[in-house]
Each structure stands twice: as C-alpha cells, then as structure tokens.
Design an enzyme around this catalytic site. Structure first.
Site, PDB file in Angstrom:
ATOM      1  CG  ASP A 131      -1.868   1.163   1.491  1.00 36.74           C
ATOM      2  OD1 ASP A 131      -2.487   1.402   0.298  1.00 36.74           O
ATOM      3  OD2 ASP A 131      -1.863   1.814   2.572  1.00 36.74           O
ATOM      4  CG  ASP A 178      -1.675   7.694   0.499  1.00 36.18           C
ATOM      5  OD1 ASP A 178      -0.927   8.530   0.443  1.00 36.18           O
ATOM      6  OD2 ASP A 178      -2.304   7.513  -0.441  1.00 36.18           O
ATOM      7  CG  ASP A 180      -2.646   2.448   6.355  1.00 38.20           C
ATOM      8  OD1 ASP A 180      -3.275   3.184   6.907  1.00 38.20           O
ATOM      9  OD2 ASP A 180      -2.566   2.153   4.844  1.00 38.20           O
TER      10      ASP A 180
END
Length: 296
Positions: free
Chosen positions: A11, A13, A244
C-alpha cells in the site's frame, strides 16, 4: 535450477509514505507533544500542492481526472502505436463519451505518462523546483524520524533479496542452485495519475516501474490482487501484502496471503524505521512454510 518468486504488494499512503496523517495532525498528536502538529500540517499541504501542480502541468490530470483506470496498460489494445512526438494533446478532442476513439486518445495519454514516468522528474522540473522538492523531502524525512528513507531502504532490500529472508523461505536443489526473483508491486486506493506522481516525488519511481503500479480506486483491492496473482501465477510464487488498511487486510485474507499491518504509532511493532525484509520473511514462513514442505 529452481526458480522462486516473492511478490511484495505494498500500500502507499500511511504505509510507504505519510501524508494524510500529516495533514490532519494525527501523526504528530500520537507523540504526545514532542512533535509540532502545525509543522506536520504545513509539510503535508506543501506536498499536496507539489502533487497537484505536477499532475496538472505535466501528466494530463485535468483531462483524465474523471477517467481513472486501474493501471496504465489497461487500454493498450486501443493504442495503435502512433508517434506522439508532435501530437497535440490539447486539441485532439478527448472527452466524453467513452467510445473507442476516446479510449484510443486516453491510451495515448497513458503511454505518454509511462514514458515521462520512466524518465523521472529531473527531465521535467527546473532546477529551482528540484531544489525545493529535495529540501521538502529532507525536511519531511527528518520530521518523521526517517520514515521515508527507511521505507525506501526496505523496498530496496526486498527488490534484491535479503539473505535472512531467502534462508527462511527458499531451499536449494541438489546442485545448490536457486534462482530467487523478488518483485515489488504497489496497489494504492488513490487514483492512478496522482499515485504515479507520488512515486516520483517520494523517490520510489525507480523501485516501482509504472507497470507495477495499480489503483484500486474504482475496482477495489481484491480485484487488483486477483490480477496480480494471474500475472505472476506459478507453483513457486509467494505473495505478501503490506499495508495499514482494512481493505487490503480483507483482500489478503481472501487470497490466503500473509498480511503485515503497518501502524505509524511510535509504540507499534510494524512501522518505519523498523520493518525489515527479515520480518516479512517470518510472515512468508507462517503462511507458506518452507519450500520443501510446500512442494510435498
């Protein structure tokens, strides 16, 4: 010679880069007063301005904003290979409807974006802009306790293979020969063009070729993961997802792939600096076991 492949699906961001948590202050607030919240907000907003300016000025974002695609080659079948050196992207009539002609025009833009991406921002920006960008990166890396450079270092180690990681997930054949290929893939929930610009601005462009950047904005993480599995399908391919958010966690579980949850809180176990390829190797081992077990 045995051939193995480890595919790392990242991922962006709040995993490889911090941006949203800088802008809304949550990153600094977690440090209980030891970091200036407003400084983080200002840093994040400067990055936002850089991203939008470069998207609009150099990567057709105003034209393609409402035509987000999951990856640059998705319209390759519509690209007839026309020489774009003298092509006027401002006067070709690109826009609705999404018919074959406009898909071809969009495919031209995607090809041009891929070419610019490969050349990098130094071929686009002037010296003053490059200096400003470089200084902002250094300030941000310092503010985040080297999060950005540590994430890059981990990606670099994953790309070439880590000895500890290899020993925990790969066995050798009778001749002692094992060829291990390591691949970094980015699957971001952001739209495609700004995500590519983020890769360049945050010094990740050389670690993620444009064909390895996917946007799940329209299709979801699970669909992107399915495409990646088809692309790298094979008996000795292992996948690991690092992110996240809940969406990549659920998608990884659906694919039965290991998932490593990143958390920027200062007390968390998986964050940057800290996370290493050896840590990822443990997750590979838990899900896949060693290769001897898997092959039996």
């Amino acid at each position: 010679m045995d051939q193995k492949m480890n595919v790392y699906i990242w991922d962006m961001d709040e995993t490889l880069i911090l941006l949203k948590s800088l802008i809304n202050g949550t990153y600094a607030e977690a440090f209980n007063g030891s970091k200036n919240v407003q400084s983080g907000v200002e840093i994040g907003k400067m990055w936002e301005n850089h991203i939008l300016q470069i998207c609009d000025d150099h990567f057709f974002y105003e034209q393609v904003e409402n035509c987000n695609m999951p990856y640059l080659d998705v319209l390759k079948q519509y690209d007839d290979g026309k020489d774009l050196a003298e092509y006027d992207f401002n006067k070709d009539g690109f826009g609705p409807p999404s018919d074959d002609l406009n898909k071809k025009r969009l495919a031209y833009r995607h090809r041009a974006v891929a070419q610019k991406y490969k050349k990098g921002l130094h071929s686009i920006l002037d010296q003053d802009m490059i200096k400003s960008w470089s200084e902002l990166y250094d300030v941000t890396d310092s503010y985040t306790d080297m999060w950005f450079s540590a994430a890059r270092a981990c990606l670099e180690q994953c790309a070439v293979g880590d000895r500890d990681l290899a020993s925990s997930t790969v066995s050798t054949n009778d001749a002692g020969d094992t060829l291990i290929q390591h691949v970094n893939i980015l699957v971001t929930s952001g739209s495609l063009i700004p995500s590519l610009i983020k890769c360049l601005l945050f010094r990740l462009g050389d670690l993620f070729p444009s064909e390895n950047v996917y946007s799940s904005w329209e299709v979801g993480k699970l669909q992107c993961f399915s495409w990646i599995k088809e692309r790298f399908n094979g008996p000795n391919v292992q996948f690991c997802v690092i992110g996240d958010g809940w969406e990549e966690c659920e998608a990884a579980e659906s694919m039965r792939w290991p998932f490593v949850k990143i958390d920027p809180l200062p007390s968390s176990f998986h964050r940057f600096p800290g996370l290493t390829p050896k840590d990822l190797g443990h997750y590979f081992s838990v899900v896949y076991g060693n290769c001897d077990e898997k092959d039996n």
